[in-house]
Design a protein around this motif. Structure first.
Motif, short mmCIF file in Angstrom:
data_model
loop_
_atom_site.label_atom_id
_atom_site.label_comp_id
_atom_site.label_asym_id
_atom_site.label_seq_id
_atom_site.Cartn_x
_atom_site.Cartn_y
_atom_site.Cartn_z
N PHE A 38 8.15 143.99 57.11
CA PHE A 38 8.86 143.19 57.66
C PHE A 38 8.88 141.64 57.08
O PHE A 38 9.74 141.05 57.01
CB PHE A 38 8.31 142.80 59.07
N SER A 39 7.88 141.32 56.26
CA SER A 39 7.60 140.33 55.40
C SER A 39 8.82 140.26 54.52
O SER A 39 9.22 139.48 54.04
CB SER A 39 6.35 140.04 54.94
N GLY A 77 16.15 139.99 65.82
CA GLY A 77 15.39 138.86 65.34
C GLY A 77 15.10 138.86 64.05
O GLY A 77 14.40 138.03 63.49
N LEU A 78 15.97 139.64 63.08
CA LEU A 78 15.75 139.59 61.62
C LEU A 78 16.18 138.25 60.87
O LEU A 78 16.04 138.13 59.72
CB LEU A 78 16.44 140.77 61.02
N ASP A 79 16.86 137.53 61.85
CA ASP A 79 17.35 136.23 61.36
C ASP A 79 16.25 135.07 61.23
O ASP A 79 16.22 134.02 60.74
CB ASP A 79 18.63 135.71 62.03
N HIS A 80 15.10 135.34 62.03
CA HIS A 80 13.88 134.59 62.20
C HIS A 80 12.67 135.54 62.17
O HIS A 80 11.94 135.27 63.20
CB HIS A 80 14.28 133.61 63.24
N TYR A 82 9.75 135.77 61.05
CA TYR A 82 8.44 135.08 61.08
C TYR A 82 7.95 134.48 62.49
O TYR A 82 6.85 134.19 62.60
CB TYR A 82 8.15 134.36 59.89
N ARG A 83 8.93 134.40 63.30
CA ARG A 83 8.71 133.79 64.57
C ARG A 83 9.16 134.73 65.88
O ARG A 83 8.90 134.21 67.05
CB ARG A 83 9.70 132.53 64.68
N GLY A 186 -3.73 130.90 60.24
CA GLY A 186 -2.64 129.91 59.82
C GLY A 186 -1.24 130.35 59.87
O GLY A 186 -0.41 129.74 60.07
N GLY A 187 -0.79 131.37 59.45
CA GLY A 187 0.44 131.97 59.61
C GLY A 187 0.74 131.99 61.12
O GLY A 187 1.99 131.57 61.57
#
Length: 456
Positions: A38-39, A77-80, A82-83, A186-187
């Motif tokens: 996913f990253s 949600g693949l447009d954001h 990491y959130r 941190g991530g």
């Protein structure tokens, strides 16, 4: 079930059922692969763009790979990436797996290591070692200087001895786990509290950060409201071929009273950082053109970007009569100052440069200036210091893990000395060192010969 058993049931479930599952290496590998996949998707797919952007680049017909359309992309949600809740859930679950592994395997292994400091008091205990030897008519005092010479830390209790070196090799894996937990923490903090904004600001204008394109659910306190930024000047350096070499923005940070508190000229890969917010030079545009008709005051007309097949051009329409019944179109492709002048029918009637004039339908058209706009990408990620700390510890832990932890036991009993040893890595090197110790003892006590030696 008694009350005590009822109270202790969750604890037993956590210890016997949940912790072993979380600490399973196979689960950690699966989670790590999922996070990596996913990253990668978040790197390939443009993040934080408008709906129109995804509709244009990920149409329903034909769908990318047969299924990836803009609807699927936005719904998942693949447009954001990491959130999204599921990506953060993967990070939290992976962190829980690392924590469980640390407490169920790494720390118990360290506690087990502390128990190995117990001295061995029976010769039969030395039979379990891959490397062991017995010297009759020898003493423990012969072993001590040999171990000291090889930088072993020695513990002695009468006729019993324990020595070790390279203990950091046992601590290294725990440091690696702690470092990975810091990176994950941190991530998560960055995803929950960070934001990304984009601003297109004309040269000479002052702005506050308003156009936030992506933000975590707790990002509001990070978006500055007590300071603004002024674009003192924006300019572009061109190569002799006419291509862009670099573009620059001279920025000033102003407090609420308009006082300058920070200033820097930024360019690509050289941002301005202020109170945890970083401003990057990312794009540029042409904001407006200043002209004069005959001896009129300077007139400023905004320029808009014109969509076309390749390259970028900007244009504006300039009226030549008060009733706007006639006028010309001005077109520019960069800030070097060359403009094309078209009449109402779209016919090219003149070319002119900045600082020069041209006659257009009986009027003197002078080009005073082209005003550029700087495109800024603005980011804040409070988790970055924690991530950097985690990566630093990770490198340290990996280096520590490569250090061999070697242990040697000795026992003097019934006029003989028994020696055994082991190491967790670099087995061949340790075997050579161990045999060197045995040879030194043998040479120092010529009448004694090793009666038993086992090695793999």
């Amino acid at each position: 079930m008694t009350f005590t058993e009822l109270v202790n049931a969750p604890k037993r479930y956590l210890k016997k059922e949940l912790l072993p599952v979380l600490a399973d290496l196979r689960l950690a590998i699966v989670l790590l692969l999922a996070i990596a996949v996913f990253s990668i998707a978040g790197t390939i797919i443009e993040q934080g763009q408008s709906v129109q952007f995804y509709q244009a680049n990920y149409p329903e017909k034909p769908a990318l790979f047969g299924f990836l359309t803009w609807k699927v992309l936005l719904t998942a949600g693949l447009d954001h990436v990491y959130r999204t809740w599921w990506y953060l859930a993967l990070l939290i679950l992976f962190g829980a797996s690392l924590t469980a592994c640390t407490f169920t395997r790494q720390l118990p292994a360290l506690r087990w290591f502390s128990r190995t400091w117990n001295f061995y008091s029976q010769p039969r205990q030395f039979r379990k070692f891959a490397l062991s030897a017995e010297f009759p008519k020898a003493g423990i005092d012969q072993l001590l200087p040999l171990l000291e010479q090889r930088k072993y830390k020695i513990f002695q209790d009468g006729d019993k001895l324990y020595a070790h070196k390279g203990i950091v090799g046992r601590i290294g894996p725990i440091v690696v786990h702690a470092a990975m937990l810091l990176i994950l923490l941190g991530g998560i903090i960055g995803a929950m509290t960070g934001f990304i904004a984009q601003e297109m600001v004309p040269s000479g204008a002052t702005f506050q950060i308003d156009n936030v394109t992506d933000a975590g659910i707790w990002a509001a306190p990070q978006i500055p409201k007590d300071w603004s930024v002024k674009v003192n000047r924006f300019w572009i350096d061109y190569l002799p071929t006419g291509e862009i070499d670099q573009f620059y923005s001279d920025l000033s940070v102003l407090d609420q009273n308009g006082k300058e508190v920070d200033r820097k000229t930024i360019h690509v890969n050289e941002p301005l950082k202020h109170k945890g917010v970083t401003l990057y030079q990312a794009d540029w545009s042409i904001a407006a053109i200043q002209v004069r008709l005959n001896n009129s005051p300077v007139l400023q007309s905004p320029m808009a970007r014109i969509d076309q097949g390749s390259g970028r051009i900007w244009g504006t329409w300039l009226p030549l009569k008060p009733d706007m019944s006639d006028g010309v179109s001005l077109v520019a492709k960069d800030l070097q100052g060359l403009l094309l002048v078209y009449d109402m029918d779209g016919k090219l009637i003149a070319t002119v440069r900045k600082g020069m004039a041209v006659d257009v339908k009986g009027l003197k058209l002078s080009i005073v200036d082209l005003i550029g706009s700087t495109g800024l990408q603005i980011k804040a990620d409070p988790g970055i210091p924690i991530v950097y700390l985690g990566f630093g510890l990770l490198m340290l832990g990996v280096i520590m893990s490569y250090v061999s932890h070697s242990q040697i036991w000795g026992l003097e009993k019934d006029g003989a000395i028994y020696i055994g040893g082991r190491t967790n890595r670099a087995q061949v090197t340790f075997e050579r060192e161990f045999l060197g110790i045995l040879e030194a003892i043998d040479q120092g006590k010529s009448e004694s010969t090793p009666t038993q030696l086992a090695q793999t």
